[in-house]
Design a protein around this motif. Structure first.
Motif, PDB file in Angstrom:
ATOM      1  N   GLY B  86      11.895 -33.106 -36.142  1.00 23.57           N
ATOM      2  CA  GLY B  86      11.726 -32.504 -35.073  1.00 23.57           C
ATOM      3  C   GLY B  86      13.245 -32.111 -34.416  1.00 23.57           C
ATOM      4  N   ALA B  87      14.300 -32.747 -34.992  1.00 25.82           N
ATOM      5  CA  ALA B  87      15.711 -32.577 -34.527  1.00 25.82           C
ATOM      6  C   ALA B  87      16.096 -31.170 -34.841  1.00 25.82           C
ATOM      7  CB  ALA B  87      16.463 -33.737 -35.179  1.00 25.82           C
ATOM      8  N   ALA B  88      15.503 -30.599 -36.047  1.00 23.02           N
ATOM      9  CA  ALA B  88      15.947 -29.262 -36.268  1.00 23.02           C
ATOM     10  C   ALA B  88      15.517 -28.271 -35.592  1.00 23.02           C
ATOM     11  CB  ALA B  88      15.381 -29.107 -37.722  1.00 23.02           C
ATOM     12  N   VAL B  89      14.646 -28.540 -34.648  1.00 23.64           N
ATOM     13  CA  VAL B  89      13.967 -27.542 -33.387  1.00 23.64           C
ATOM     14  C   VAL B  89      14.300 -28.142 -32.281  1.00 23.64           C
ATOM     15  CG1 VAL B  89      12.258 -26.646 -35.163  1.00 23.64           C
ATOM     16  CG2 VAL B  89      11.769 -28.389 -33.586  1.00 23.64           C
ATOM     17  N   ASN B  90      15.300 -28.586 -32.177  1.00 19.59           N
ATOM     18  CA  ASN B  90      15.868 -29.373 -30.753  1.00 19.59           C
ATOM     19  C   ASN B  90      14.597 -30.109 -30.198  1.00 19.59           C
ATOM     20  OD1 ASN B  90      18.322 -28.280 -30.925  1.00 19.59           O
ATOM     21  ND2 ASN B  90      17.474 -26.337 -30.441  1.00 19.59           N
TER      22      ASN B  90
END
Lengths: 221, 123
Positions: B86-90
């Motif tokens: 999730g962190a990679a797509v904010n």
């Protein structure tokens, strides 16, 4: 075939291996004592119990002796949570009816079985020296385990809180060796390539703190 | 039932451009099995975001059966979220990266499967 080879080895090798034969006979229906050659997704869906081929690098012996006589549930969702999940509101739940209690043995048998299990070191899969207890910061570890890295999504750090698709960790300090906690957290797929805990991106500092925290957890705290 | 058949037919068309429908079914079956194993623990056995593990989550997982909401999610963002987390797509890091268990081909199949589940009607 494997079993016969096992029995022969037991006859030749004497008492320690004889305990292994007991293990195979009483427990082999549900547990793997050798690294499976066919570690497929299908195997994970059909196996009846968790793998024990690295038990000697994983468990504290004293916990084993106690637990084998009086087993308690470790996986609230059973060995494969999906099989016991039912859809519902506000969320899916686990139906405990299909989860059988673990067979128990007497003190003498537990002692022998624990000895046999402790010989299964998993071919060096755990580096016991990787965990450095010096300077561990438990409150940072707790923060990482909960809010920051989301381990509580799947694991319980306290009975009745957290996810249920994975083993509870609220008595991990009694049950598990710290080196194993670190090794598993670092790379779950080394233990099983298809297990439903993904490899999480953790720094060395995170791994050390989280391990220290998990290894400090005891039942009733 | 009728709608379902149409969805399956449409999907087979999207995915395969000429290959047999049974190959599409096999891919869907495989992705569905992977979803049961890895995703349903949080996203729910009914794919509705209500998995057994949501009890321990501070951010609720995406409801993959929500046609309108999923339609606004580009396929390449799905792939990225699954592969890198999730962190990679904010989004929340509680959505983990699955690159350690799923192959690239399986991640692509999973994105197709999500489009099938949400009935979003786009490839």
């Amino acid at each position: 075939m494997k079993f016969i080879a096992f029995l022969l080895a037991a006859l030749v090798a004497g008492p320690a291996a004889a305990a292994d034969a007991d293990l195979q006979r009483q427990c082999g229906e549900c547990h793997a004592f050798e690294k499976p050659a066919d570690a497929t997704l299908d195997r994970l869906w059909t196996r009846k119990g968790p793998d024990l081929w690295y038990a000697g690098a994983k468990f504290n012996r004293a916990w084993l002796v106690k637990w084998l006589q009086k087993p308690t549930a470790i996986r609230a969702g059973g060995v494969m949570w999906f099989k016991h999940a039912k859809p519902g509101e506000p969320r899916d739940t686990i139906d405990p009816a299909g989860i059988a209690p673990h067979p128990s043995v007497d003190a003498a048998a537990a002692d022998k079985l624990a000895d046999a299990l402790m010989t299964l070191t998993g071919g060096g899969i755990v580096d016991a020296a990787a965990f450095k207890p010096e300077g561990a910061n438990l409150s940072m570890g707790k923060l990482a385990f909960g809010k920051l890295r989301g381990c509580t999504a799947c694991h319980q750090e306290k009975p009745g809180t957290g996810g249920v698709s994975a083993p509870e960790l609220y008595d991990a300090g009694e049950r598990l060796q710290p080196g194993y906690v670190l090794a598993y957290t670092k790379n779950p797929q080394a233990f099983d390539p298809h297990i439903w805990m993904p490899r999480l991106e953790l720094t060395d500092v995170d791994l050390q703190r989280i391990t220290a925290y998990v290894a400090s957890l005891k039942a009733g705290e | 039932m009728n709608g379902f058949m149409i969805a399956v037919g449409a999907l087979a068309g999207f995915l395969l451009l000429g290959q047999g429908a049974s190959a599409a079914d096999a891919k869907i079956d495989h992705a569905s099995r992977l979803y049961d194993t890895y995703c349903a623990q949080c996203h729910g056995v009914s794919r509705n975001g209500k998995g057994v593990n949501t009890v321990g989550l501070s951010v609720q997982p995406r409801d993959h059966s929500d046609t309108a909401a999923m339609a606004s999610l580009p396929r390449d963002q799905m792939v990225r979220a699954i592969r890198e987390g999730g962190a990679a797509v904010n989004k929340s890091a509680l959505m983990p990266s699955w690159a350690s268990v799923l192959t690239d081909a399986e991640i692509e199949q999973m994105a197709d499967y999500l489009l099938y589940v949400c009935k979003c009607g786009k490839p």
